[in-house]
Each structure stands twice: as C-alpha cells, then as structure tokens.
Design an enzyme around this catalytic site. Structure first.
Site, PDB file in Angstrom:
ATOM      1  N   ARG A   1      11.367  34.534  43.706  1.00 30.18           N
ATOM      2  CA  ARG A   1      10.548  34.365  44.419  1.00 30.18           C
ATOM      3  C   ARG A   1       9.777  32.938  44.596  1.00 30.18           C
ATOM      4  NH1 ARG A   1      11.630  39.506  44.312  1.00 30.18           N
ATOM      5  NH2 ARG A   1      12.845  40.967  45.938  1.00 30.18           N
TER       6      ARG A   1
ATOM      7  N   LYS B   1       5.522  19.863  50.917  1.00 28.75           N
ATOM      8  CA  LYS B   1       6.853  19.529  52.375  1.00 28.75           C
ATOM      9  C   LYS B   1       7.889  19.748  51.153  1.00 28.75           C
ATOM     10  CE  LYS B   1       5.441  18.775  56.948  1.00 28.75           C
ATOM     11  NZ  LYS B   1       5.599  17.749  58.104  1.00 28.75           N
TER      12      LYS B   1
ATOM     13  N   GLU C   1       5.938   4.099  54.833  1.00 27.25           N
ATOM     14  CA  GLU C   1       4.995   4.864  54.624  1.00 27.25           C
ATOM     15  C   GLU C   1       3.728   4.469  53.806  1.00 27.25           C
ATOM     16  OE1 GLU C   1       6.088   7.685  55.541  1.00 27.25           O
ATOM     17  OE2 GLU C   1       8.776   8.378  54.929  1.00 27.25           O
TER      18      GLU C   1
ATOM     19  N   LYS D   1      -3.399  10.899  52.095  1.00 26.69           N
ATOM     20  CA  LYS D   1      -2.839  12.325  52.575  1.00 26.69           C
ATOM     21  C   LYS D   1      -3.058  13.624  52.303  1.00 26.69           C
ATOM     22  CE  LYS D   1       2.080  14.439  52.000  1.00 26.69           C
ATOM     23  NZ  LYS D   1       3.491  13.959  52.153  1.00 26.69           N
TER      24      LYS D   1
ATOM     25  N   GLU E   1       0.608  22.352  58.147  1.00 26.62           N
ATOM     26  CA  GLU E   1       0.971  21.141  59.731  1.00 26.62           C
ATOM     27  C   GLU E   1       0.568  21.718  60.659  1.00 26.62           C
ATOM     28  OE1 GLU E   1       3.650  18.175  59.568  1.00 26.62           O
ATOM     29  OE2 GLU E   1       4.045  18.353  61.888  1.00 26.62           O
TER      30      GLU E   1
ATOM     31  N   ARG F   1      -1.618  17.531  60.437  1.00 21.71           N
ATOM     32  CA  ARG F   1      -0.569  17.272  59.562  1.00 21.71           C
ATOM     33  C   ARG F   1       0.555  16.558  60.256  1.00 21.71           C
ATOM     34  NH1 ARG F   1       1.616  19.623  53.916  1.00 21.71           N
ATOM     35  NH2 ARG F   1       3.332  18.199  53.334  1.00 21.71           N
TER      36      ARG F   1
ATOM     37  N   ASN G   1       3.779  12.163  60.439  1.00 25.43           N
ATOM     38  CA  ASN G   1       5.190  12.029  61.459  1.00 25.43           C
ATOM     39  C   ASN G   1       5.256  11.059  62.177  1.00 25.43           C
ATOM     40  OD1 ASN G   1       6.030  13.739  59.683  1.00 25.43           O
ATOM     41  ND2 ASN G   1       5.549  15.460  60.820  1.00 25.43           N
TER      42      ASN G   1
ATOM     43  N   HIS H   1       8.676   8.802  62.750  1.00 27.19           N
ATOM     44  CA  HIS H   1       9.872  10.220  61.814  1.00 27.19           C
ATOM     45  C   HIS H   1      11.133  10.869  63.457  1.00 27.19           C
ATOM     46  CE1 HIS H   1       7.831   9.956  58.629  1.00 27.19           C
ATOM     47  NE2 HIS H   1       8.239   9.760  57.985  1.00 27.19           N
TER      48      HIS H   1
ATOM     49  N   HIS I   1      14.323  10.814  62.121  1.00 21.36           N
ATOM     50  CA  HIS I   1      15.391  11.002  61.926  1.00 21.36           C
ATOM     51  C   HIS I   1      16.446  11.065  63.506  1.00 21.36           C
ATOM     52  CE1 HIS I   1      12.227  13.921  59.663  1.00 21.36           C
ATOM     53  NE2 HIS I   1      12.421  12.866  58.952  1.00 21.36           N
TER      54      HIS I   1
ATOM     55  N   HIS J   1      16.032   6.185  55.022  1.00 21.57           N
ATOM     56  CA  HIS J   1      14.340   7.224  55.698  1.00 21.57           C
ATOM     57  C   HIS J   1      13.761   6.368  56.007  1.00 21.57           C
ATOM     58  CE1 HIS J   1      11.888  10.267  56.323  1.00 21.57           C
ATOM     59  NE2 HIS J   1      10.363  10.194  55.447  1.00 21.57           N
TER      60      HIS J   1
HETATM   61  P1  NAD Z   1      15.893   8.969  47.558  1.00 19.72           P
HETATM   62  O1  NAD Z   1      15.625  10.329  46.396  1.00 19.72           O
HETATM   63  O2  NAD Z   1      17.349   8.671  47.589  1.00 19.72           O
HETATM   64  O3  NAD Z   1      15.712   7.494  46.127  1.00 19.72           O
HETATM   65  C1  NAD Z   1      16.648   6.131  46.861  1.00 19.72           C
HETATM   66  C2  NAD Z   1      16.910   6.121  45.543  1.00 19.72           C
HETATM   67  O4  NAD Z   1      16.794   5.341  44.442  1.00 19.72           O
HETATM   68  C3  NAD Z   1      18.117   6.379  44.948  1.00 19.72           C
HETATM   69  O5  NAD Z   1      19.341   6.662  44.980  1.00 19.72           O
HETATM   70  C4  NAD Z   1      17.874   6.817  43.704  1.00 19.72           C
HETATM   71  O6  NAD Z   1      18.773   7.773  42.851  1.00 19.72           O
HETATM   72  C5  NAD Z   1      17.079   5.491  43.358  1.00 19.72           C
HETATM   73  N1  NAD Z   1      16.352   5.964  42.854  1.00 19.72           N
HETATM   74  C6  NAD Z   1      14.968   6.682  41.895  1.00 19.72           C
HETATM   75  N2  NAD Z   1      14.241   6.474  41.745  1.00 19.72           N
HETATM   76  C7  NAD Z   1      14.890   4.920  41.273  1.00 19.72           C
HETATM   77  C8  NAD Z   1      14.053   4.585  40.015  1.00 19.72           C
HETATM   78  N3  NAD Z   1      13.453   4.607  38.603  1.00 19.72           N
HETATM   79  N4  NAD Z   1      15.363   2.974  39.555  1.00 19.72           N
HETATM   80  C9  NAD Z   1      16.042   2.830  40.049  1.00 19.72           C
HETATM   81  N5  NAD Z   1      16.809   4.186  40.931  1.00 19.72           N
HETATM   82  C10 NAD Z   1      15.670   4.728  41.119  1.00 19.72           C
HETATM   83  O7  NAD Z   1      15.366   7.935  48.550  1.00 19.72           O
HETATM   84  P2  NAD Z   1      13.790   8.033  48.714  1.00 19.72           P
HETATM   85  O8  NAD Z   1      13.345   7.321  49.509  1.00 19.72           O
HETATM   86  O9  NAD Z   1      12.456   8.855  47.399  1.00 19.72           O
HETATM   87  O10 NAD Z   1      12.940   9.131  49.112  1.00 19.72           O
HETATM   88  C11 NAD Z   1      13.972  10.205  50.587  1.00 19.72           C
HETATM   89  C12 NAD Z   1      13.414  11.476  51.130  1.00 19.72           C
HETATM   90  O11 NAD Z   1      12.901  11.834  51.152  1.00 19.72           O
HETATM   91  C13 NAD Z   1      14.473  11.740  52.388  1.00 19.72           C
HETATM   92  O12 NAD Z   1      15.207  12.592  52.531  1.00 19.72           O
HETATM   93  C14 NAD Z   1      12.882  12.228  53.435  1.00 19.72           C
HETATM   94  O13 NAD Z   1      13.002  12.619  54.103  1.00 19.72           O
HETATM   95  C15 NAD Z   1      12.116  12.211  52.270  1.00 19.72           C
HETATM   96  N6  NAD Z   1      10.451  12.612  52.538  1.00 19.72           N
HETATM   97  C16 NAD Z   1      10.099  14.010  51.926  1.00 19.72           C
HETATM   98  C17 NAD Z   1       8.927  13.917  53.033  1.00 19.72           C
HETATM   99  C18 NAD Z   1       7.899  15.319  52.091  1.00 19.72           C
HETATM  100  O14 NAD Z   1       6.782  15.278  52.465  1.00 19.72           O
HETATM  101  N7  NAD Z   1       8.513  16.138  51.455  1.00 19.72           N
HETATM  102  C19 NAD Z   1       7.592  12.877  52.383  1.00 19.72           C
HETATM  103  C20 NAD Z   1       8.668  12.124  52.972  1.00 19.72           C
HETATM  104  C21 NAD Z   1      10.205  11.699  52.822  1.00 19.72           C
HETATM  105  N1  GLY Z   2       5.804  13.499  55.471  1.00 15.08           N
HETATM  106  C1  GLY Z   2       5.127  14.397  56.317  1.00 15.08           C
HETATM  107  C2  GLY Z   2       4.479  15.532  55.266  1.00 15.08           C
HETATM  108  O1  GLY Z   2       4.521  15.607  54.284  1.00 15.08           O
HETATM  109  O2  GLY Z   2       3.745  15.963  56.047  1.00 15.08           O
END
Ligand code: NAD
Ligand code: GLY
Length: 378
Positions: free
Chosen positions: A136, A158, A200, A242, A252, A256, A260, A263, A267, A280
């Site tokens: 939990r 998130k 972003e 942020k 949100e 918040r 997006n 997005h 998406h 993304h």
């Molecule tokens: P990712 O986590 O897939 O990383 C991108 C690639 O880079 C992967 O292949 C990873 O293994 C590689 N990588 C990571 N760090 C590295 C480094 N230092 N050196 C070499 N390679 C490296 O993608 P991302 O762009 O980091 O994240 C995208 C995800 O984040 C999506 O799923 C999206 O929905 C999510 N997201 C979430 C929020 C939130 O608020 N939680 C906000 C924006 C995006």
């Molecule tokens: N990336 C959108 C949020 O964190 O709300």
C-alpha cells in the site's frame, strides 16, 4: 511556491552546478537536487545507513549507471538489490510493473524499503506506480536520466502504465521522497532522446513563460551541445515552473491540465502507431503545433506565433510534420478517451499567446480535424 534552497552557479571552480528546489506540497515536502556527479554522493538522496533499497532500471541504463549508484549506496551502509526490466515505451506495462513487485516480494522487502527509479520517464512512471502499490505504498526516489524525465516526468508525482486502449490510463498520484538529477547522465543520451526532452522544455515556455521562450530561442544550440551552465539553468527553471503548478493543483482538478499542452493529440499518435514508434516528446512536438492551429482557427492565436513555435521545435531537432500513416480521422477516437474529456466533450489546452494558455471545453470536432490537417504530413 517552491523555494530555492541553494544556487551556487556563481561559484564555478568548486561547485557541481548545484541547485536544490523544495517542492512544498500541502502535506509534505521533497527536494529536487540538480547537479553533476550526484550519483556518487549520498547527501541528496535522503537515505541513511541501515536502510534497504531496490533500484529499478532497464537494460540500457544498467550498464551505464547501476554500478556507480549501487557502489555509492553500499559504501554508505545501505543494503541494495536491483531489478532490470526491458527498455522501451512498449514495456511500460502491467507485466513490467508486476516484475518490479515480484522482485520486492521475492527479496522480502518491507514497508520500510525504498524503491529507486533509475532511468527515463518510462522507468520513473512504472516504478513509481509499483512503489505506490507495494504494501500500500513505500517511499521512492526518482533518479531521472533523460532530459524529458529531468524536466518533467520525475517532478509532480504522476505515475502510470499504458494500456493497449490508452496511454497512462492506469496509475496513481504518488510523490517521491526526493528527486536527484545528475547532469552527467545526459552525456550518454542519444541526440534523438535529447530533442524529445526539449519538446517538454519548449512546452513550458509556451504555456507559462514567454521570457523563457525568448531565452530558448537564443540558447537552443547551447542546450543541444549540453553546455553545462545553460542546461543546469534550463532544467532548474523547468522544474520550478512545473513544481509551482503541481503545488497549486497536485491532482489535476484544474490548473495542472495546462501541463498537457499538445498531449491529447500526441497520445493519439503514440497509441495509434504503437507505443515507442514515435517518442513521447516527438508526438508532443506535433501535438503542440496542432493545438496552436486549433487556437488560430478559434481566432485566439496568431500565425506569427505558430511560426515561432515551429521554428524553435525544428531547431531543437523535433518533427513539425505529422505521421503520414495516420489520417486526421484516426486521431479522434483516441482523443475522446483522453483523461481530460468530460461528458464526451473534447477539452483541449490551447495557447492564446506565447506564455499563456486556456483550457477550452466542448471544441467542435471539425475544428480539431482542421487543426490536425493544418500540420503537413511527412
Ligand atoms: P524513456 O524512459 O523510454 O527513455 C528514452 C530512452 O533513453 C530509453 O531507451 C532509455 O533506456 C534511454 N536512456 C535513458 N537515460 C539514458 C542515458 N542517460 N543515456 C543513454 N540512454 C538513456 O523515455 P523518456 O522520454 O525519458 O520518457 C517518456 C515517458 O515519460 C513516456 O512514457 C511518458 O508518458 C512519460 N511522461 C510522464 C510524465 C509524468 O508526469 N509522469 C510526464 C511526461 C512524460
Ligand atoms: N506531464 C503532465 C503532468 O505532470 O501533469
């Protein structure tokens, strides 16, 4: 408001470009620390000797950074084990979530164990969601290693996994106990991923801060070349923008949603093409342009400002044309499943000038179709 605890950029010879931002939520605080070589220092993790930690990472990041982090924690009297999951957006699934939970159980982790997410947004989202569910809820720490994760996904709590019917549709709001951003990790990041993170970054300029957008127009090349001072300022500024939104509206309810921008369109691209085909950040780039055209069709945003956005995205190495294999009509079913949709009505974040957005309800589907078609196909 988030507060700056320290900022020693003025002291280059000895500093590690260190900046600490306190995210002061109504019921808890956590620090975001930005600097170089932080994986080799315990001080910013809020951990101490005698604790147990599970590090969740992936097959790409493990050979780069897992040993450094594990050695540092072990040298400080912390018991460490790790779980290495496959790399890719297509693995942001219930199966990966379950793998992390299984490792926690198999190694008898207790409620006092701490989960560390070492990786990009995919690892951060899925590991954060596992932390929210294990017994939990156990504490977790974000160690974001992509630019996108450093400026966005690691901040604000998130967490989520994807479902074949929709992106990020299953998850929880669950805040980390600390975010540790090591600028050195960006040195191994492939250029395409760096550009995806810049989407972003540019988003923050469009939604909240025209001065920052101006700064990006002057410094985008410095960021692409990983200039340490420019990158440190940029990440810090994005985290602050942020954090202030998250502090005002953690779950949100209203404000918040502005984070997006682009997005809902983006998406749709990610889900329709198959997770991982378009990154993304790439989907968000094109989505922000579509949102800008929708605003223009509603007489809220000028073509001159659309050109400024297009130009900056393009200079950042991001796509400004939409995927050719996806007709405009294919966006709508996905967009109608968006979490912002209320009573079947499309709800979009639209820019009204650089630095300002509005959330607009009940947008006519023809405007949405027209806004998609306004962005050329590749
Ligand atoms: P990712 O986590 O897939 O990383 C991108 C690639 O880079 C992967 O292949 C990873 O293994 C590689 N990588 C990571 N760090 C590295 C480094 N230092 N050196 C070499 N390679 C490296 O993608 P991302 O762009 O980091 O994240 C995208 C995800 O984040 C999506 O799923 C999206 O929905 C999510 N997201 C979430 C929020 C939130 O608020 N939680 C906000 C924006 C995006
Ligand atoms: N990336 C959108 C949020 O964190 O709300």
């Amino acid at each position: 408001m988030s507060t700056i605890i320290s900022e020693d950029i003025a002291n280059p010879p000895t500093n590690r470009l260190l900046k600490v931002l306190d995210v002061a939520l109504p019921d808890r605080n956590y620090p975001i620390t930005i600097g170089t070589n932080l994986l080799s220092h315990l001080e910013h993790f809020k951990l101490h000797a005698g604790q147990r930690v599970l590090i969740a990472t992936n097959t790409t990041i493990a050979p780069l950074y897992l040993q450094t982090l594990t050695n540092m924690l072990a040298a400080n009297g912390i018991e460490v084990d790790s779980v290495i999951v496959p790399d890719g957006e297509q693995y942001k699934t219930m199966a990966t979530w379950n793998t992390i939970l299984t490792q926690l159980l198999a190694n008898n982790h207790t409620r006092r164990s701490i989960l560390i997410a070492l990786g990009g947004g995919v690892i951060g989202d899925v590991a954060g969601f596992a932390a929210s569910a294990y017994q939990r809820g156990i504490p977790f720490i974000q160690v974001p290693t992509t630019l996108l994760a450093q400026v966005d996904s690691s901040v604000g709590g998130k967490t989520a996994i994807n479902h074949p019917l929709g992106k990020n549709m299953i998850g929880a709001f669950y805040q980390p106990q600390a975010v540790v951003i090591d600028l050195n990790c960006l040195k191994t990041l492939p250029p395409r991923q760096l550009s995806a993170g810049l989407a972003e970054v540019i988003k923050y300029g469009i939604i909240l801060d025209s001065t920052f957008f101006d700064w990006l127009e002057s410094h985008i090349d410095d960021l692409l070349h990983l200039d340490p001072a420019a990158m440190s300022y940029c990440i810090y500024h994005c985290c602050k923008l942020k954090a202030d939104v998250v502090i005002a509206d953690e779950t949100e309810q209203n404000l918040r949603a502005i984070l997006n921008l682009g997005h809902t369109y983006g998406h749709a691209i990610e889900t329709e093409l198959g997770y991982g085909k378009w990154l993304h950040g790439e989907a968000v780039s094109v989505g922000m342009l579509m949102a800008a055209y929708a605003a223009n069709l509603l007489d809220k945003f000028s073509l001159t400002d659309i050109d400024r956005i297009k130009n900056l995205l393009s200079r950042a190495g991001l796509p400004i044309t939409r995927p050719s294999q996806m007709p405009a009509e294919a966006y709508l079913p996905h967009m109608l499943r968006d979490k912002k949709v209320l009573s079947g009505q499309l709800r979009l974040v639209l820019p009204t000038q650089i630095g300002k957005v509005e959330v607009i309800d009940g947008i006519d589907k023809n405007i949405v179709l027209e806004s998609i078609k306004s962005v050329e196909m590749k």
